[in-house]
Scaffold this motif. Structure first.
Motif, short mmCIF file in Angstrom:
data_model
loop_
_atom_site.label_atom_id
_atom_site.label_comp_id
_atom_site.label_asym_id
_atom_site.label_seq_id
_atom_site.Cartn_x
_atom_site.Cartn_y
_atom_site.Cartn_z
N LEU A 77 -1.22 -4.17 -7.86
CA LEU A 77 -0.87 -4.89 -6.63
C LEU A 77 0.43 -4.38 -6.02
O LEU A 77 0.55 -4.27 -4.80
CB LEU A 77 -0.77 -6.39 -6.93
CG LEU A 77 -0.56 -7.31 -5.74
CD1 LEU A 77 -1.71 -7.17 -4.75
CD2 LEU A 77 -0.43 -8.74 -6.21
N LEU A 78 1.42 -4.04 -6.84
CA LEU A 78 2.68 -3.53 -6.31
C LEU A 78 2.52 -2.17 -5.65
O LEU A 78 3.15 -1.90 -4.63
CB LEU A 78 3.74 -3.48 -7.41
CG LEU A 78 4.27 -4.83 -7.88
CD1 LEU A 78 5.27 -4.64 -9.00
CD2 LEU A 78 4.87 -5.62 -6.74
N ASP A 79 1.67 -1.32 -6.19
CA ASP A 79 1.40 -0.02 -5.57
C ASP A 79 0.78 -0.22 -4.19
O ASP A 79 1.17 0.45 -3.23
CB ASP A 79 0.44 0.81 -6.42
CG ASP A 79 1.07 1.27 -7.72
OD1 ASP A 79 2.31 1.37 -7.79
OD2 ASP A 79 0.31 1.53 -8.68
N ILE A 80 -0.17 -1.12 -4.10
CA ILE A 80 -0.80 -1.41 -2.81
C ILE A 80 0.23 -1.97 -1.83
O ILE A 80 0.25 -1.61 -0.66
CB ILE A 80 -1.99 -2.38 -3.00
CG1 ILE A 80 -3.08 -1.69 -3.81
CG2 ILE A 80 -2.52 -2.85 -1.66
CD1 ILE A 80 -4.18 -2.60 -4.28
N GLY A 81 1.11 -2.84 -2.35
CA GLY A 81 2.15 -3.40 -1.50
C GLY A 81 3.08 -2.34 -0.95
O GLY A 81 3.45 -2.38 0.24
N VAL A 82 3.46 -1.38 -1.77
CA VAL A 82 4.34 -0.30 -1.32
C VAL A 82 3.63 0.56 -0.27
O VAL A 82 4.23 0.94 0.74
CB VAL A 82 4.81 0.56 -2.52
CG1 VAL A 82 5.51 1.82 -2.05
CG2 VAL A 82 5.72 -0.25 -3.42
N ILE A 83 2.36 0.85 -0.48
CA ILE A 83 1.60 1.64 0.50
C ILE A 83 1.51 0.91 1.83
O ILE A 83 1.75 1.49 2.90
CB ILE A 83 0.20 1.97 -0.05
CG1 ILE A 83 0.32 2.96 -1.21
CG2 ILE A 83 -0.71 2.54 1.04
CD1 ILE A 83 -0.95 3.13 -2.02
N LEU A 84 1.19 -0.38 1.79
CA LEU A 84 1.10 -1.15 3.04
C LEU A 84 2.46 -1.27 3.72
O LEU A 84 2.55 -1.21 4.95
CB LEU A 84 0.51 -2.53 2.76
CG LEU A 84 -0.97 -2.56 2.44
CD1 LEU A 84 -1.39 -3.96 2.02
CD2 LEU A 84 -1.80 -2.09 3.61
N ALA A 85 3.52 -1.42 2.93
CA ALA A 85 4.86 -1.48 3.51
C ALA A 85 5.21 -0.15 4.19
O ALA A 85 5.84 -0.13 5.25
CB ALA A 85 5.88 -1.83 2.43
N ALA A 86 4.81 0.96 3.58
CA ALA A 86 5.04 2.27 4.19
C ALA A 86 4.28 2.40 5.51
O ALA A 86 4.81 2.93 6.50
CB ALA A 86 4.64 3.38 3.23
N ILE A 87 3.04 1.91 5.54
CA ILE A 87 2.27 1.93 6.78
C ILE A 87 2.97 1.11 7.85
O ILE A 87 3.06 1.52 9.01
CB ILE A 87 0.83 1.43 6.52
CG1 ILE A 87 0.08 2.45 5.68
CG2 ILE A 87 0.10 1.16 7.83
CD1 ILE A 87 -1.25 1.96 5.14
#
Length: 64
Positions: A3-13
């Motif tokens: 979940l944290l990896d997905i969160g970082v990716i979405l934050a980057a987007i």
């Protein structure tokens, strides 16, 4: 991928979207969701903004 990896990716987007807004006045989320120009929203764009905002908060937990 957790979940944290997905969160970082979405934050980057989200950060890329803000960069596009700042540099070119182009809101990628509004364009993708056909919400119109910057500042205009529809249900889908609001959902995307909320999910990316939550992802940004989750990304804070990856610091340190």
């Amino acid at each position: 991928m957790d979940l944290l990896d997905i969160g970082v990716i979405l934050a980057a987007i989200g950060a890329i979207n803000w960069g596009l807004i700042g540099l070119f006045g182009f809101d990628l989320v509004a364009a993708i969701t056909t919400a119109g120009k910057f500042g205009e929203t529809n249900v889908l764009s609001r959902i995307i903004y909320v999910v990316v905002g939550i992802a940004g908060v989750l990304a804070l937990f990856t610091l340190g």
